[in-house]
Scaffold this motif. Structure first.
Motif, PDB file in Angstrom:
ATOM      1  N   THR A  71      44.602  39.741  82.129  1.00 14.79           N
ATOM      2  CA  THR A  71      43.479  39.216  82.905  1.00 14.79           C
ATOM      3  C   THR A  71      42.163  39.660  82.291  1.00 14.79           C
ATOM      4  O   THR A  71      41.226  38.873  82.182  1.00 14.79           O
ATOM      5  N   ALA A  72      42.075  40.913  81.869  1.00 13.09           N
ATOM      6  CA  ALA A  72      40.847  41.421  81.260  1.00 13.09           C
ATOM      7  C   ALA A  72      40.543  40.696  79.948  1.00 13.09           C
ATOM      8  O   ALA A  72      39.399  40.365  79.662  1.00 13.09           O
ATOM      9  N   ALA A  73      41.570  40.425  79.161  1.00 16.83           N
ATOM     10  CA  ALA A  73      41.359  39.728  77.890  1.00 16.83           C
ATOM     11  C   ALA A  73      40.865  38.305  78.133  1.00 16.83           C
ATOM     12  O   ALA A  73      39.969  37.822  77.437  1.00 16.83           O
ATOM     13  N   ALA A  74      41.406  37.625  79.128  1.00 16.24           N
ATOM     14  CA  ALA A  74      40.983  36.261  79.433  1.00 16.24           C
ATOM     15  C   ALA A  74      39.549  36.239  79.943  1.00 16.24           C
ATOM     16  O   ALA A  74      38.750  35.390  79.547  1.00 16.24           O
ATOM     17  N   SER A  75      39.209  37.178  80.834  1.00 21.91           N
ATOM     18  CA  SER A  75      37.852  37.198  81.380  1.00 21.91           C
ATOM     19  C   SER A  75      36.844  37.651  80.328  1.00 21.91           C
ATOM     20  O   SER A  75      35.700  37.205  80.345  1.00 21.91           O
ATOM     21  N   THR A  76      37.235  38.500  79.395  1.00 24.09           N
ATOM     22  CA  THR A  76      36.331  38.941  78.335  1.00 24.09           C
ATOM     23  C   THR A  76      35.944  37.777  77.443  1.00 24.09           C
ATOM     24  O   THR A  76      34.797  37.652  77.038  1.00 24.09           O
ATOM     25  N   ALA A  77      36.895  36.901  77.155  1.00 25.26           N
ATOM     26  CA  ALA A  77      36.615  35.757  76.294  1.00 25.26           C
ATOM     27  C   ALA A  77      35.597  34.822  76.931  1.00 25.26           C
ATOM     28  O   ALA A  77      34.686  34.340  76.269  1.00 25.26           O
ATOM     29  N   GLU A  78      35.714  34.573  78.242  1.00 28.13           N
ATOM     30  CA  GLU A  78      34.773  33.661  78.887  1.00 28.13           C
ATOM     31  C   GLU A  78      33.454  34.337  79.231  1.00 28.13           C
ATOM     32  O   GLU A  78      32.434  33.676  79.359  1.00 28.13           O
ATOM     33  N   ASP A  79      33.442  35.678  79.373  1.00 21.74           N
ATOM     34  CA  ASP A  79      32.224  36.404  79.729  1.00 21.74           C
ATOM     35  C   ASP A  79      31.428  36.861  78.512  1.00 21.74           C
ATOM     36  O   ASP A  79      30.395  37.501  78.651  1.00 21.74           O
ATOM     37  N   SER A  80      31.884  36.542  77.298  1.00 19.09           N
ATOM     38  CA  SER A  80      31.230  37.042  76.091  1.00 19.09           C
ATOM     39  C   SER A  80      29.823  36.492  75.911  1.00 19.09           C
ATOM     40  O   SER A  80      28.999  37.104  75.260  1.00 19.09           O
ATOM     41  N   LYS A  81      29.523  35.339  76.498  1.00 26.62           N
ATOM     42  CA  LYS A  81      28.186  34.765  76.353  1.00 26.62           C
ATOM     43  C   LYS A  81      27.184  35.377  77.327  1.00 26.62           C
ATOM     44  O   LYS A  81      26.000  35.104  77.241  1.00 26.62           O
ATOM     45  N   TYR A  82      27.644  36.213  78.242  1.00 28.55           N
ATOM     46  CA  TYR A  82      26.779  36.829  79.235  1.00 28.55           C
ATOM     47  C   TYR A  82      26.409  38.255  78.829  1.00 28.55           C
ATOM     48  O   TYR A  82      27.130  38.916  78.086  1.00 28.55           O
ATOM     49  N   ILE A  83      25.284  38.729  79.361  1.00 27.47           N
ATOM     50  CA  ILE A  83      24.860  40.111  79.145  1.00 27.47           C
ATOM     51  C   ILE A  83      25.400  40.944  80.300  1.00 27.47           C
ATOM     52  O   ILE A  83      25.270  40.550  81.459  1.00 27.47           O
ATOM     53  N   GLN A 152      29.804  51.860  83.483  1.00 29.83           N
ATOM     54  CA  GLN A 152      30.669  50.875  84.128  1.00 29.83           C
ATOM     55  C   GLN A 152      29.894  49.580  84.318  1.00 29.83           C
ATOM     56  O   GLN A 152      28.759  49.595  84.767  1.00 29.83           O
ATOM     57  N   PRO A 153      30.480  48.421  83.979  1.00 20.61           N
ATOM     58  CA  PRO A 153      29.785  47.150  84.177  1.00 20.61           C
ATOM     59  C   PRO A 153      29.504  46.893  85.658  1.00 20.61           C
ATOM     60  O   PRO A 153      30.371  47.077  86.506  1.00 20.61           O
ATOM     61  N   LEU A 154      28.264  46.456  85.962  1.00 14.55           N
ATOM     62  CA  LEU A 154      27.856  46.193  87.337  1.00 14.55           C
ATOM     63  C   LEU A 154      27.600  44.709  87.589  1.00 14.55           C
ATOM     64  O   LEU A 154      28.021  44.163  88.601  1.00 14.55           O
ATOM     65  N   PHE A 155      26.877  44.064  86.667  1.00  9.44           N
ATOM     66  CA  PHE A 155      26.494  42.666  86.828  1.00  9.44           C
ATOM     67  C   PHE A 155      26.656  41.933  85.500  1.00  9.44           C
ATOM     68  O   PHE A 155      26.497  42.523  84.441  1.00  9.44           O
ATOM     69  N   LEU A 156      26.928  40.619  85.595  1.00 14.57           N
ATOM     70  CA  LEU A 156      26.894  39.743  84.422  1.00 14.57           C
ATOM     71  C   LEU A 156      25.695  38.826  84.585  1.00 14.57           C
ATOM     72  O   LEU A 156      25.509  38.227  85.646  1.00 14.57           O
ATOM     73  N   VAL A 157      24.868  38.737  83.527  1.00 12.83           N
ATOM     74  CA  VAL A 157      23.652  37.938  83.568  1.00 12.83           C
ATOM     75  C   VAL A 157      23.703  36.896  82.450  1.00 12.83           C
ATOM     76  O   VAL A 157      24.005  37.212  81.306  1.00 12.83           O
ATOM     77  N   ASP A 158      23.367  35.652  82.811  1.00 20.56           N
ATOM     78  CA  ASP A 158      23.265  34.562  81.844  1.00 20.56           C
ATOM     79  C   ASP A 158      21.810  34.526  81.368  1.00 20.56           C
ATOM     80  O   ASP A 158      20.932  34.193  82.152  1.00 20.56           O
ATOM     81  N   PRO A 159      21.553  34.901  80.110  1.00 23.84           N
ATOM     82  CA  PRO A 159      20.154  34.985  79.652  1.00 23.84           C
ATOM     83  C   PRO A 159      19.496  33.639  79.392  1.00 23.84           C
ATOM     84  O   PRO A 159      18.273  33.590  79.222  1.00 23.84           O
ATOM     85  N   SER A 160      20.254  32.535  79.385  1.00 23.52           N
ATOM     86  CA  SER A 160      19.653  31.241  79.052  1.00 23.52           C
ATOM     87  C   SER A 160      18.843  30.658  80.209  1.00 23.52           C
ATOM     88  O   SER A 160      18.969  30.969  81.319  1.00 23.52           O
TER      89      SER A 160
END
Length: 160
Positions: A71-83, A152-160
């Protein structure tokens, strides 16, 4: 399981072409790994498990860990574009300035540098965590009033 059964199992795995086979019974745990290349190479690990140890409890965490890794590997791939905004300190994270107030940020909200995202309490001191990036909150990774670790990661931010 006696030695002859183990030897037959090794021969069967080597002929089948499988790269790894694991077998667990009540008192024996066997892992057979075969190498790839010109010469077939077989490695066998035999581990005796104590009779009084419950086998079901020992194997359950391994399955959960594998599922979590997948699950972590799948979410990492889709979350890579986020900060990822990470915790700068250890403490308890609060998403609200006080229990009767609304949360600092919600998913979908646009933030800019310097906006307060949350508060982390450490040793009775409340530290405001400010954004270092501008963008849109995509995901909140920590629940309100939960303990957080350093980095520890807290938030995912889309910089675009």
């Amino acid at each position: 399981m006696d030695l002859k059964d183990i030897q037959n199992l090794i021969k069967f795995v080597a002929k089948s072409g499988a790269s790894e086979v694991k077998l667990e019974t009540e008192d024996v745990k066997i892992t057979i790994k075969t190498g790839s290349g010109d010469k077939p190479e077989t490695t066998t690990y035999v581990q005796q498990i104590p009779v009084n140890a419950p086998v079901a409890q020992a194997s359950a965490p391994v399955a959960q860990a594998n599922t979590a890794e997948t699950t972590a590997a799948a979410s990492t791939a889709e979350d890579s574009k986020y900060i990822t905004i990470k915790s700068p300190i250890i403490g308890t994270l609060y998403r609200k300035p006080s229990p009767d107030k609304p949360v600092f940020v919600e998913v979908g909200q646009t933030i800019k540098e310097g906006d307060v995202l949350c508060v982390i309490e450490a040793m009775k001191l409340f530290n405001e965590i400010e954004s270092e990036v501008s963008g849109k909150i995509v995901k909140v990774l920590v629940d309100d009033s939960s303990p957080v670790e350093f980095d520890q990661p807290l938030f995912l931010v889309d910089p675009s």
